[in-house]
Scaffold this motif. Sequence first.
Motif, short mmCIF file in Angstrom:
data_model
loop_
_atom_site.label_atom_id
_atom_site.label_comp_id
_atom_site.label_asym_id
_atom_site.label_seq_id
_atom_site.Cartn_x
_atom_site.Cartn_y
_atom_site.Cartn_z
N ILE A 152 1.29 -5.06 -6.40
CA ILE A 152 0.16 -5.00 -5.86
C ILE A 152 0.56 -4.61 -4.13
CG2 ILE A 152 -1.92 -5.93 -4.96
CD1 ILE A 152 -2.07 -7.90 -7.14
N GLU A 153 -0.31 -3.31 -3.75
CA GLU A 153 0.30 -3.01 -2.43
C GLU A 153 -1.22 -2.92 -1.70
OE1 GLU A 153 1.40 0.88 -4.04
OE2 GLU A 153 3.27 0.12 -4.62
N GLU A 154 -1.12 -3.38 -0.49
CA GLU A 154 -2.34 -3.53 0.17
C GLU A 154 -2.30 -2.18 1.16
OE1 GLU A 154 -4.47 -6.63 3.25
OE2 GLU A 154 -2.81 -6.91 2.51
N SER A 155 -3.51 -1.74 1.03
CA SER A 155 -3.70 -0.26 1.82
C SER A 155 -4.59 -0.76 3.23
CB SER A 155 -4.28 0.75 1.07
OG SER A 155 -4.87 1.84 1.78
N GLN A 156 -4.51 -0.17 4.19
CA GLN A 156 -5.16 -0.04 5.20
C GLN A 156 -6.68 0.10 5.26
OE1 GLN A 156 -2.83 2.20 7.70
NE2 GLN A 156 -1.69 0.65 8.95
N ASN A 157 -7.06 0.85 4.38
CA ASN A 157 -8.51 1.33 4.33
C ASN A 157 -9.16 0.33 3.33
OD1 ASN A 157 -7.08 2.51 2.09
ND2 ASN A 157 -8.23 4.33 2.36
N GLY A 158 -8.59 -0.70 3.11
CA GLY A 158 -9.63 -1.76 2.42
C GLY A 158 -9.46 -2.02 0.82
N PHE A 159 -8.57 -1.54 0.35
CA PHE A 159 -8.60 -1.64 -1.23
C PHE A 159 -7.16 -1.95 -1.50
CE2 PHE A 159 -7.96 3.03 -0.46
CZ PHE A 159 -6.88 3.09 -1.18
N PHE A 160 -6.68 -2.17 -2.75
CA PHE A 160 -5.37 -2.54 -3.30
C PHE A 160 -5.06 -1.54 -4.39
CE2 PHE A 160 -6.82 -6.22 -1.29
CZ PHE A 160 -5.83 -6.67 -0.51
N LEU A 161 -3.91 -0.93 -4.56
CA LEU A 161 -3.29 -0.38 -5.66
C LEU A 161 -2.33 -1.35 -6.55
CD1 LEU A 161 -2.44 3.30 -4.53
CD2 LEU A 161 -4.00 2.60 -5.98
N ILE A 162 -2.37 -1.33 -7.74
CA ILE A 162 -1.67 -2.41 -8.58
C ILE A 162 -0.80 -1.54 -9.55
CG2 ILE A 162 -1.50 -4.23 -10.21
CD1 ILE A 162 -4.85 -4.10 -8.51
N GLN A 163 0.17 -1.36 -9.33
CA GLN A 163 1.30 -0.78 -10.21
C GLN A 163 1.80 -1.52 -11.38
OE1 GLN A 163 2.13 2.39 -9.68
NE2 GLN A 163 1.35 2.41 -7.37
N VAL A 164 1.60 -1.11 -12.57
CA VAL A 164 1.49 -1.76 -13.71
C VAL A 164 2.75 -1.49 -14.95
CG1 VAL A 164 0.24 -2.83 -15.50
CG2 VAL A 164 -1.00 -2.30 -13.66
#
Length: 203
Positions: A152-164
């Motif tokens: 899970i990568e936390e972005s500065q613009n308020g959402f998360f990307l989850i690499q699976v």
Amino acid sequence: MIISRIAICISISSCVGMIDALAPCDTSSTRRSAIKQLFSAGGASLVSTSLLIPQTSEALDACRPKARNCIRTTWMSPPSMSKVEAVETIRSVLNAYPQNGQHGVDCNGWSIVNDSFDNSNIARLEYRSCVGPAALAINLGKPFIDDVKLEIEESQNGFFLIQVKSSSRMGSSDLFVNKKRIDFIGDQLRLKGWAVPDVKYGA
């Protein structure tokens, strides 16, 4: 740009159709291609890729080219979701996975090996396959185990990307078990407003 990461490791089991070779996934990174897959599904068409792609070298490994026992994809949280809410959502969805499996996979249940979300942001689980002819013939009647990893990568613009990444420990084919598992979990996230693309093998 500063991006923090949460690594979540999950172990999961599946039925295996073939055992002619051990088939670990490749060690190359596919973070950028996984994100492009998410964009092509229309879930993040308005988000700048420069904000999504972290500048670290710790991306999840790629699946082996044309692998039939490995899934690689990306999920994206709603932009209004906080870090705490994202972790709570992941926990909720993982815990909702049926202990008796679903669609003929993971019949022997699952267990949490390690849940360190609150201190080191890492969790590990094991899911165990149904015991069919393959398990009886080549695994002494024991369930097969698959490995699933999420980063899970936390972005500065308020959402998360989850690499699976979901991959089988044994065999060269999994009879679509990894796909069924990731589809099931992804469907639960869609209901909670997450962007989840369709998955395919060898991506």
